[in-house]
Motif scaffolding. Structure first.
Motif, PDB file in Angstrom:
ATOM      1  N   ASN A 115      38.454  17.171  52.398  1.00 46.60           N
ATOM      2  CA  ASN A 115      39.222  18.095  53.230  1.00 46.60           C
ATOM      3  C   ASN A 115      39.129  17.639  54.677  1.00 46.60           C
ATOM      4  N   GLU A 150      40.286  18.896  57.253  1.00 44.15           N
ATOM      5  CA  GLU A 150      40.226  19.943  58.285  1.00 44.15           C
ATOM      6  C   GLU A 150      38.826  20.103  58.853  1.00 44.15           C
ATOM      7  N   CYS A 201      45.585  16.109  60.593  1.00 38.24           N
ATOM      8  CA  CYS A 201      44.542  16.830  61.338  1.00 38.24           C
ATOM      9  C   CYS A 201      44.057  16.013  62.540  1.00 38.24           C
ATOM     10  N   GLN A 250      43.771  27.845  55.417  1.00 32.41           N
ATOM     11  CA  GLN A 250      44.279  26.734  54.609  1.00 32.41           C
ATOM     12  C   GLN A 250      44.826  27.207  53.261  1.00 32.41           C
ATOM     13  N   SER A 288      48.532  27.783  48.909  1.00 31.43           N
ATOM     14  CA  SER A 288      47.889  26.984  49.966  1.00 31.43           C
ATOM     15  C   SER A 288      48.884  26.385  50.958  1.00 31.43           C
ATOM     16  N   ARG A 289      48.504  26.423  52.218  1.00 28.87           N
ATOM     17  CA  ARG A 289      49.271  25.678  53.238  1.00 28.87           C
ATOM     18  C   ARG A 289      49.010  24.184  53.044  1.00 28.87           C
ATOM     19  N   ALA A 290      47.748  23.843  52.832  1.00 26.55           N
ATOM     20  CA  ALA A 290      47.370  22.458  52.518  1.00 26.55           C
ATOM     21  C   ALA A 290      46.367  22.528  51.375  1.00 26.55           C
ATOM     22  N   GLU A 291      46.394  21.541  50.501  1.00 28.39           N
ATOM     23  CA  GLU A 291      45.432  21.523  49.386  1.00 28.39           C
ATOM     24  C   GLU A 291      45.172  20.079  48.975  1.00 28.39           C
TER      25      GLU A 291
END
Ligand code: ADP
Ligand code: GLC
Length: 492
Positions: A172, A174, A236, A312, A383-386
């Motif tokens: 991840n 983020e 990111c 997220q 999810s926005r991002a996964e």
């Protein structure tokens, strides 16, 4: 080809300590690698909250870890990964790991996370030296382990460990592990590494960037995420680094532990079932409704959620859409999760406003997570991002079609259902908006009530997917050999 010696350094490890899917991955992949004949060992911190399973032995020799201005002494506990020939070593050092939380205390991230995890990095390498076990490759996971490749490229380059290749897996992007520049001296790496094309970002140490620049090879947990992070929208702030290292970056889809996550044998369920006999699933649904205080009704559709409650995961969209869904559709919601206090509050309020229709448990509960996977009709994951996502795979295996947003690993694991066709394992939508989520919840609801045969066929297609680790484990072995060849100049 000769078996490899593979060191895993990781901040989480199922079944001993888990915050999210990283733990599942680190608990499952080594088992598969060992089954392929490789010598795998795992190093993880001995947090206060560790779940002690199986037999544990303290190693007689204390472990000297050279960080900061002195040698810090720690102790090592050894056990085995359950069901596998994989030794696990836990590093004990109470001032760093004695507390109960992995990353965050009651007031946010621990202020000494940089020191704690640099201790883990150097400690894992010190342990290899103590064991006189020089791995061919060190497999590192996310920002906490970013200093392993830096140390191997600098301070330890001229030692036997200097030949060890590194693979850095992004779970991840983020979470980047920003730290004060004091971390450089604590890690005892050369001050010259504190520069933007090494470990520095905007005047701070960036521990994930350290891994991205210094590892021999890079991977992430799905092919689509591997592509997304090369672009500004998904990178990111590190997309430039990932483009720079693009030729060394691969996306390997996570598998799931199909032995542990099997509805036919799962001892956390009140009844077990399989694709050839789904009847136990109705018992699980009733047990779930009862446990979370919902009206027990086999006919009402249940949406399930198990998640960290963070932006997220797109659950703010769900919090927005939920009242309209509940006002207009004959459905129930069950949610298990913890995290953002605003989201916790929204879902608690929904449970109060819709008694018997919304069941919420704030917290972490592995058994309830499984009951939700089994007892729900559709698993919601907007999810926005996964990067990969494991819960949608667990849901399919438990006969619960997932409803997901088209991003990252969700694209790679859920094939979109099309009405009237005979393909698709879940409901997929595109826009990260409450309206798009509302529409898709409505579509799932209509399919459940109006097209039960198609809905059941979708359940069964999901249950028959092969999400086992075997294929991905073989791809990791290729990646390790590629890394070893690049590091040593000789094929592994
Ligand atoms: P992430 O790692 O981003 O949280 P994943 O889908 O990869 O997402 O993995 C999440 C893992 O954590 C799954 O095993 C899921 O069942 C588990 N999990 C998440 N929240 C909870 C919770 N509140 N209680 C129990 N298990 C949870
Ligand atoms: C991260 C990601 C998740 C992934 C997991 C395991 O926590 O958020 O998508 O499945 O790591 O790799």
């Amino acid at each position: 080809m000769r078996p490899l010696k593979i060191l895993f350094v990781a901040p989480e490890l199922e079944p001993f300590v888990k915050v999210g899917g990283l733990a599942d991955m680190v608990g499952a992949l080594p088992r598969e690698l060992a089954a392929l004949g490789h010598d795998v060992r795992i190093v993880c911190p001995a947090y206060g909250c560790l779940r002690v399973e199986g037999e544990w032995h303290p190693r007689a020799e204390p472990l000297g870890v050279e960080v900061g201005t002195e040698t810090h002494w720690g102790r090592t506990w050894q056990t085995m990964l359950p069901g596998a020939r994989v030794p696990v070593y836990f590093l004990e050092r109470d001032d760093f790991f004695g507390r109960n939380e992995v990353y965050n205390g009651p007031w946010g991230a621990h202020a000494d996370n940089d020191l704690r995890f640099i201790f883990l990095c150097r400690g894992a390498l010190a342990l290899c030296q103590q064991l006189d076990w020089i791995p061919d490759v060190a497999h590192c996971h996310d920002w906490t382990t970013g200093f392993v490749p830096v140390m191997l490229n600098s301070t330890l380059r001229d030692t036997p460990l200097g030949r060890t290749a590194t693979v850095f897996t992004i779970h991840n992007l983020e979470h980047q592990g920003y730290a004060d520049p004091r971390a450089v001296a604590f890690a005892r790496v050369p001050a010259s590494e504190f520069r933007p094309d090494s470990i520095e970002s905007v005047g701070a140490v960036n521990m994930v960037k350290a891994g991205l620049y210094h590892a021999t090879k890079l991977s992430t947990v799905s092919p689509t995420y591997a592509e997304e992070i090369r672009h500004p929208e998904g990178g990111c702030g590190l997309d430039e680094v990932l483009r720079f290292r693009g030729a060394d970056l691969v996306g390997i889809l996570n598998g799931i532990d199909t032995v542990s996550w099997n509805p036919a044998t799962d001892r956390h369920l009140p009844a077990r079932y399989s694709a050839s006999d789904l009847s136990g699933k109705a018992t699980c649904k009733a047990a779930l409704q009862q446990r979370l205080g919902l009206h027990v009704d086999p006919h009402v559709m249940v949406f399930g959620i198990v998640s960290r409650l963070v932006a997220q995961k797109g659950l703010d969209l769900l919090a927005q859409a939920m009242p309209s869904v509940l006002d207009r559709m004959h459905v129930q919601f069950v949610l298990l999760g913890s995290g953002d206090s605003g989201l916790e509050h929204s879902f608690r309020s929904a449970a109060l406003n819709y008694p018997g229709r919304v069941g919420v448990q704030i917290g972490f509960d592995g058994g309830l997570a499984r009951l939700i996977q089994a007892g729900s009709d559709v698993f919601v994951m907007p999810s926005r991002a996964e990067p990969c996502g494991l819960t949608q795979m667990y849901a399919m295996r438990y006969g619960t079609p997932p409803l997901v947003r088209a991003t990252g690993g969700l694209i790679d694991t859920v094939s979109p259902f099309v009405e009237g066709g005979d393909t698709g394992t879940g409901f997929v939508f595109g826009d990260a908006t409450a309206q798009a989520l509302y529409d898709t919840l409505g579509w799932a609801c209509a399919t459940y009530y109006d097209r039960p045969a198609e809905f059941k066929a979708m359940r069964l297609r999901g249950m028959r997917q092969d999400f086992s680790w075997r294929r991905s484990a073989e791809r990791y072995v290729d990646l390790y050999r590629w890394a070893v060849a690049a590091r040593t100049g000789a094929p592994a």
